[in-house]
Write a protein that holds these residues in place. Structure first.
Motif, PDB file in Angstrom:
ATOM      1  N   VAL A   1      36.992   8.123   6.639  1.00  0.00           N
ATOM      2  CA  VAL A   1      36.943  10.027   5.365  1.00  0.00           C
ATOM      3  C   VAL A   1      36.662   9.760   3.852  1.00  0.00           C
ATOM      4  O   VAL A   1      36.284  10.353   3.619  1.00  0.00           O
ATOM      5  N   GLU A   2      36.970   8.681   3.791  1.00  0.00           N
ATOM      6  CA  GLU A   2      36.105   8.178   1.803  1.00  0.00           C
ATOM      7  C   GLU A   2      34.601   8.086   2.467  1.00  0.00           C
ATOM      8  O   GLU A   2      34.026   9.144   1.328  1.00  0.00           O
ATOM      9  N   ASN A   3      33.801   8.142   2.826  1.00  0.00           N
ATOM     10  CA  ASN A   3      32.663   8.455   3.750  1.00  0.00           C
ATOM     11  C   ASN A   3      32.562  10.182   3.919  1.00  0.00           C
ATOM     12  O   ASN A   3      31.303  10.490   2.821  1.00  0.00           O
ATOM     13  N   THR A   4      33.065  10.801   4.407  1.00  0.00           N
ATOM     14  CA  THR A   4      33.244  12.114   4.249  1.00  0.00           C
ATOM     15  C   THR A   4      33.538  12.512   2.621  1.00  0.00           C
ATOM     16  O   THR A   4      33.501  13.583   3.008  1.00  0.00           O
ATOM     17  N   SER A   5      33.893  12.412   1.988  1.00  0.00           N
ATOM     18  CA  SER A   5      34.773  12.714   0.889  1.00  0.00           C
ATOM     19  C   SER A   5      33.475  12.876  -0.261  1.00  0.00           C
ATOM     20  O   SER A   5      33.349  13.608  -0.593  1.00  0.00           O
ATOM     21  N   LYS A   6      32.865  11.672   0.048  1.00  0.00           N
ATOM     22  CA  LYS A   6      31.674  11.420  -0.323  1.00  0.00           C
ATOM     23  C   LYS A   6      30.817  12.240  -0.523  1.00  0.00           C
ATOM     24  O   LYS A   6      30.145  13.002  -1.673  1.00  0.00           O
TER      25      LYS A   6
ATOM     26  N   MET B   1      30.914  25.422  -2.474  1.00  0.00           N
ATOM     27  CA  MET B   1      31.621  25.564  -3.798  1.00  0.00           C
ATOM     28  C   MET B   1      33.099  25.189  -3.360  1.00  0.00           C
ATOM     29  O   MET B   1      33.647  23.920  -4.363  1.00  0.00           O
ATOM     30  N   VAL B   2      33.582  25.897  -3.561  1.00  0.00           N
ATOM     31  CA  VAL B   2      35.108  25.949  -3.212  1.00  0.00           C
ATOM     32  C   VAL B   2      35.581  25.564  -1.819  1.00  0.00           C
ATOM     33  O   VAL B   2      36.642  25.010  -1.818  1.00  0.00           O
ATOM     34  N   ALA B   3      34.605  25.472  -0.815  1.00  0.00           N
ATOM     35  CA  ALA B   3      34.792  25.018   0.835  1.00  0.00           C
ATOM     36  C   ALA B   3      35.415  23.521   0.292  1.00  0.00           C
ATOM     37  O   ALA B   3      36.123  22.764   0.902  1.00  0.00           O
ATOM     38  N   MET B   4      33.636  23.111   0.086  1.00  0.00           N
ATOM     39  CA  MET B   4      33.609  21.534  -0.380  1.00  0.00           C
ATOM     40  C   MET B   4      34.863  21.089  -1.385  1.00  0.00           C
ATOM     41  O   MET B   4      35.107  19.780  -0.888  1.00  0.00           O
ATOM     42  N   LYS B   5      35.195  21.328  -2.325  1.00  0.00           N
ATOM     43  CA  LYS B   5      36.919  21.500  -3.356  1.00  0.00           C
ATOM     44  C   LYS B   5      37.368  21.344  -2.197  1.00  0.00           C
ATOM     45  O   LYS B   5      38.645  20.371  -2.382  1.00  0.00           O
ATOM     46  N   ALA B   6      37.756  21.860  -1.547  1.00  0.00           N
ATOM     47  CA  ALA B   6      39.454  22.193  -0.697  1.00  0.00           C
ATOM     48  C   ALA B   6      38.768  20.857   0.658  1.00  0.00           C
ATOM     49  O   ALA B   6      39.956  20.186   0.994  1.00  0.00           O
ATOM     50  N   ALA B   7      37.567  20.436   1.284  1.00  0.00           N
ATOM     51  CA  ALA B   7      37.526  19.470   1.931  1.00  0.00           C
ATOM     52  C   ALA B   7      37.630  18.165   1.420  1.00  0.00           C
ATOM     53  O   ALA B   7      38.827  17.230   1.615  1.00  0.00           O
ATOM     54  N   SER B   8      37.324  17.955   0.123  1.00  0.00           N
ATOM     55  CA  SER B   8      37.755  17.161  -1.209  1.00  0.00           C
ATOM     56  C   SER B   8      39.482  16.904  -0.901  1.00  0.00           C
ATOM     57  O   SER B   8      39.374  15.901  -1.241  1.00  0.00           O
TER      58      SER B   8
ATOM     59  N   SER C   1      44.233  13.757   0.374  1.00  0.00           N
ATOM     60  CA  SER C   1      45.848  13.994   1.152  1.00  0.00           C
ATOM     61  C   SER C   1      45.637  12.772   2.451  1.00  0.00           C
ATOM     62  O   SER C   1      46.647  12.197   3.327  1.00  0.00           O
ATOM     63  N   VAL C   2      44.378  13.112   3.024  1.00  0.00           N
ATOM     64  CA  VAL C   2      44.470  12.394   5.167  1.00  0.00           C
ATOM     65  C   VAL C   2      44.458  10.579   3.976  1.00  0.00           C
ATOM     66  O   VAL C   2      44.820   9.894   4.815  1.00  0.00           O
ATOM     67  N   ILE C   3      43.713  10.383   2.785  1.00  0.00           N
ATOM     68  CA  ILE C   3      43.699   9.285   3.030  1.00  0.00           C
ATOM     69  C   ILE C   3      44.611   8.414   2.600  1.00  0.00           C
ATOM     70  O   ILE C   3      44.751   7.106   2.717  1.00  0.00           O
ATOM     71  N   GLY C   4      45.470   8.520   2.045  1.00  0.00           N
ATOM     72  CA  GLY C   4      46.796   8.994   1.248  1.00  0.00           C
ATOM     73  C   GLY C   4      47.494   8.427   2.130  1.00  0.00           C
ATOM     74  O   GLY C   4      48.046   7.490   2.876  1.00  0.00           O
TER      75      GLY C   4
END
Length: 312
Positions: A14-19, A269-276, A281-284
């Motif tokens: 998930v961290e790699n995906t977030s990057k 941009m909005v979709a990627m911000k929502a994904a980040s 939240s998932v990492i937490g």
């Protein structure tokens, strides 16, 4: 409960995906600013030629262009569908394709045959899946629209209109309202009507909030009420009006593509911000589960040690 190693693997994934999503968000933000600048730079030309066409539509020339003549019966309809080449931009393409297919079903229920010009890879793929009659197509437009690439596919429908094979042409695209809002629209291109031939000189600076109907009312009250327009043509009316009408339709399509590209980058941009944000939240949550699993494993080991010592 999953083991600690599996949870650590999920957290790393998930961290790699977030990057990746954060990088795509920054790239989309940069491209969005450039796309908005191109869209705003194209507006003066589109407004001026729209203004001239509005005056010409109410003139009394000795030559009447076929684009200005409304046909008595409507048989076949042409539809230009504008989408993006890439995905990961939220519901942008889904919304515009849903509107396009709804319009096509409505026309087909009235016994009208629909021919499609697909601009963008998503439009081409979708129209191919639903079995639409795709007469022309173009993909791989890149980050900036180019008129020389758009002329070919659009001219196919224009030639069909002039030949009488198509009686009306519409364009379906996503209009840029602001960074957080983009709306799909269907506009009539041919025959040119008062819904499009608007006098932009009467439009306020808040153009994004002004509808075509409002502008038409303003044009009727201010421009048309003052009398008919008339021109002196040099060298001939036919040559000038033919070229003007083709350039006018091409400018509308070009502006629609520019609007769609600005909407695409904003939506991405909005979709990627929502994904980040979702990744955080998932990492937490995964870290909380990992800590619980680690604590349970430690407690179990302590219990085994205490139990073994008691048995000895």
């Amino acid at each position: 409960m999953a083991g600690s190693k599996e949870i650590r693997t999920k957290i790393k994934s998930v961290e790699n995906t977030s990057k990746i999503t954060r990088a795509m968000q920054m790239v989309a933000a940069s491209k969005m600013r450039k796309a908005q600048e191109r869209m705003r730079a194209a507006r003066p030309y589109a407004e001026k030629i729209r203004n001239v066409a509005a005056h010409l539509s109410h003139a009394n020339p000795e030559y009447k262009h076929p684009f200005l003549v409304k046909r008595d019966q409507v048989g076949n309809i042409g539809l230009i569908v504008v989408t993006s080449d890439k995905g990961l931009c939220g519901g942008l393409n889904t919304n515009v394709l849903r509107m396009a297919i709804a319009e096509m079903k409505a026309w087909e229920s009235e016994k009208h045959n629909v021919s499609v010009c697909a601009i963008g890879n998503k439009a081409l793929g979708f129209m191919g899946r639903v079995g639409a009659n795709v007469k022309s197509q173009i993909t791989g437009l890149g980050d900036a629209p180019h008129m020389e690439k758009l002329i070919g596919p659009v001219k196919v429908l224009l030639d069909s209109y002039l030949a009488g094979e198509i009686d009306q042409i519409f364009v379906c695209y996503t209009r840029f309202i602001n960074t957080m809002k983009q709306e799909p629209v269907v506009e009539k291109l041919l025959p040119l009507s008062d819904d499009l031939l608007v006098n932009t000189a009467q439009v306020s600076h808040a153009k994004d909030k002004v509808t075509a109907t409002d502008v038409v009312k303003s044009m009727v009250q201010v421009g048309v009420a003052q009398g008919h327009w008339d021109y002196i043509y040099e060298p001939e009316a036919k040559e000038i009006i033919d070229d003007l009408m083709v350039r006018y339709v091409e400018s509308l399509v070009f502006h629609a593509v520019a609007e769609n590209m600005a909407s695409e980058q904003s939506a991405r941009m909005v979709a990627m911000k929502a994904a980040s944000d979702n990744a955080k939240s998932v990492i937490g949550e995964l870290k909380l589960v990992y800590n619980k699993a680690r604590q349970a494993a430690i407690t179990k080991e302590i219990s085994e040690i205490v139990g073994g010592a008691a048995a000895v």
